[in-house]
Design a protein around this motif. Structure first.
Motif, PDB file in Angstrom:
ATOM      1  N   ASP A 113     -30.270 -28.121 -38.412  1.00  0.00           N
ATOM      2  CA  ASP A 113     -30.090 -27.778 -36.991  1.00  0.00           C
ATOM      3  C   ASP A 113     -31.382 -27.190 -36.444  1.00  0.00           C
ATOM      4  N   LEU A 114     -31.643 -27.411 -35.161  1.00  0.00           N
ATOM      5  CA  LEU A 114     -32.865 -26.894 -34.547  1.00  0.00           C
ATOM      6  C   LEU A 114     -32.764 -25.409 -34.239  1.00  0.00           C
ATOM      7  N   THR A 115     -31.551 -24.920 -34.073  1.00  0.00           N
ATOM      8  CA  THR A 115     -31.326 -23.501 -33.794  1.00  0.00           C
ATOM      9  C   THR A 115     -30.196 -22.990 -34.679  1.00  0.00           C
ATOM     10  N   GLY A 116     -30.114 -21.679 -34.799  1.00  0.00           N
ATOM     11  CA  GLY A 116     -29.026 -21.094 -35.570  1.00  0.00           C
ATOM     12  C   GLY A 116     -29.513 -19.920 -36.406  1.00  0.00           C
ATOM     13  N   ASP A 117     -28.562 -19.164 -36.925  1.00  0.00           N
ATOM     14  CA  ASP A 117     -28.855 -17.966 -37.700  1.00  0.00           C
ATOM     15  C   ASP A 117     -28.656 -18.222 -39.190  1.00  0.00           C
ATOM     16  N   SER A 118     -29.162 -17.316 -39.986  1.00  0.00           N
ATOM     17  CA  SER A 118     -28.950 -17.394 -41.428  1.00  0.00           C
ATOM     18  C   SER A 118     -27.484 -17.108 -41.750  1.00  0.00           C
ATOM     19  N   PHE A 119     -27.025 -17.638 -42.871  1.00  0.00           N
ATOM     20  CA  PHE A 119     -25.682 -17.324 -43.350  1.00  0.00           C
ATOM     21  C   PHE A 119     -25.639 -17.493 -44.859  1.00  0.00           C
ATOM     22  N   GLY A 161     -22.264 -16.809 -57.923  1.00  0.00           N
ATOM     23  CA  GLY A 161     -23.117 -17.827 -57.330  1.00  0.00           C
ATOM     24  C   GLY A 161     -23.155 -17.650 -55.825  1.00  0.00           C
ATOM     25  N   ILE A 162     -24.339 -17.467 -55.277  1.00  0.00           N
ATOM     26  CA  ILE A 162     -24.503 -17.281 -53.834  1.00  0.00           C
ATOM     27  C   ILE A 162     -25.595 -18.219 -53.341  1.00  0.00           C
ATOM     28  N   THR A 163     -25.301 -18.910 -52.252  1.00  0.00           N
ATOM     29  CA  THR A 163     -26.305 -19.724 -51.559  1.00  0.00           C
ATOM     30  C   THR A 163     -26.681 -19.026 -50.266  1.00  0.00           C
ATOM     31  N   LEU A 164     -27.973 -18.903 -50.036  1.00  0.00           N
ATOM     32  CA  LEU A 164     -28.492 -18.362 -48.781  1.00  0.00           C
ATOM     33  C   LEU A 164     -29.030 -19.505 -47.943  1.00  0.00           C
ATOM     34  N   GLU A 165     -28.514 -19.656 -46.741  1.00  0.00           N
ATOM     35  CA  GLU A 165     -29.071 -20.589 -45.755  1.00  0.00           C
ATOM     36  C   GLU A 165     -29.934 -19.752 -44.813  1.00  0.00           C
ATOM     37  N   CYS A 166     -31.263 -19.933 -44.908  1.00  0.00           N
ATOM     38  CA  CYS A 166     -32.207 -19.050 -44.207  1.00  0.00           C
ATOM     39  C   CYS A 166     -32.259 -19.282 -42.703  1.00  0.00           C
ATOM     40  N   GLY A 167     -31.735 -20.422 -42.244  1.00  0.00           N
ATOM     41  CA  GLY A 167     -31.852 -20.809 -40.844  1.00  0.00           C
ATOM     42  C   GLY A 167     -32.438 -22.201 -40.757  1.00  0.00           C
ATOM     43  N   PRO A 168     -32.862 -22.639 -39.574  1.00  0.00           N
ATOM     44  CA  PRO A 168     -33.419 -23.982 -39.416  1.00  0.00           C
ATOM     45  C   PRO A 168     -34.648 -24.186 -40.295  1.00  0.00           C
TER      46      PRO A 168
END
Length: 276
Positions: A113-119, A161-168
């Protein structure tokens, strides 16, 4: 004692003091740079108080080519009975014995995605740690909806087990800063480092996945304006495939929408917010 033989792209840091064995991983998808850059910056200067740490760069050919994957999504390949023949399957069979030694994993990603927050993505057993990490949003239930992820591989062994999505993935520096802070929070939780970095104290939102949809036909449409964690409009068609319409339901969210996804790959995942 003989020195441990490690696969290419895997290194090991030891403290010589008893403690947990942890893995930090990046490069599962080769075009997701923030986690790779964070590990390259942080790991060489890291001194552990206790335990053992593995640093893993997962999909080396995809990283070299700056593509998501070479043949297959490696994050659907972490399966005990994996006998596939793609480069990603072969690589996973090199990495799983390392993960088998670990008590916990933090796998660092970014999204298209072009925008968005980490989750954060994790299962219920990792919630106490996930709530200490900076991202305000936690997504769970992926072990059931989309098996084969690295975090699920640890979860099914009764580990963390944890996955970090840092953002775009295009916001490389911002994503790297997110990764650097979460790495420190993660290691601090296990008592492995001494850092002034504080744990998050903000309230979290939790969205549980309930359905993953694969594109199976040329006759496919997905609203291109949707981004991860867009709240769907009840009663409104947001996607269709081979004459089947997907209609938004009350309090339903979409995650990882991919309007241009190839046939045979994931198109989107649906979930609902858990009221705490």
């Amino acid at each position: 004692m003989s020195q441990e033989s490690l696969p290419l792209g895997v290194s090991k840091i030891t403290s010589h003091n008893p403690g947990p064995t942890i893995a930090l991983m990046a490069g599962v998808h080769g075009d997701e740079k923030p986690g790779v850059l964070a590990l390259q910056e942080y790991a060489p200067h890291l001194s552990l108080l206790c335990g053992t740490l593995y640093i893993i760069y997962a999909n080396l050919p995809a990283m070299k080519q700056n593509v998501r994957m070479v043949e297959k999504n490696i994050n659907r390949c972490f399966l005990k009975d994996n006998d596939g023949t793609t480069a990603e399957d072969i690589r996973v069979r090199e990495l799983m014995p390392i993960l088998d030694k670990c008590d916990a994993l933090l796998d660092i990603h970014a999204y298209h995605d072009l925008t968005g927050d980490s989750f954060v993505i994790c299962e219920d057993t990792a919630m106490d740690i996930a709530t200490k990490l900076d991202p305000e949003l936690i997504s769970t239930g992926w072990a059931d909806t989309e098996p084969g992820g690295s975090d699920t591989y640890l979860y099914l062994q009764g580990k963390i087990g944890i996955t970090l999505e840092c953002g775009p993935l295009t916001q490389i520096d911002a994503g790297k800063q997110v990764a650097l802070k979460v790495i420190q929070q993660f290691l601090k939780h296990f008592g492995m480092i001494n850092t002034p970095t504080e744990f998050s104290t903000q309230a979290k939102r939790i969205i549980r996945t309930e359905l993953a949809v694969i594109r199976v036909s040329e006759d496919f449409y997905l609203d291109p304006n949707l981004t991860s964690f867009s709240k769907l409009v009840p009663g409104k068609v947001f996607a269709s495939q081979d004459g089947t319409e997907y209609v938004g339901k009350q309090d339903q969210y979409i995650i990882f929408p991919r309007p241009q996804t190839k046939i045979g790959t994931e198109a989107f995942t649906l979930g609902r917010e858990i009221v705490q």
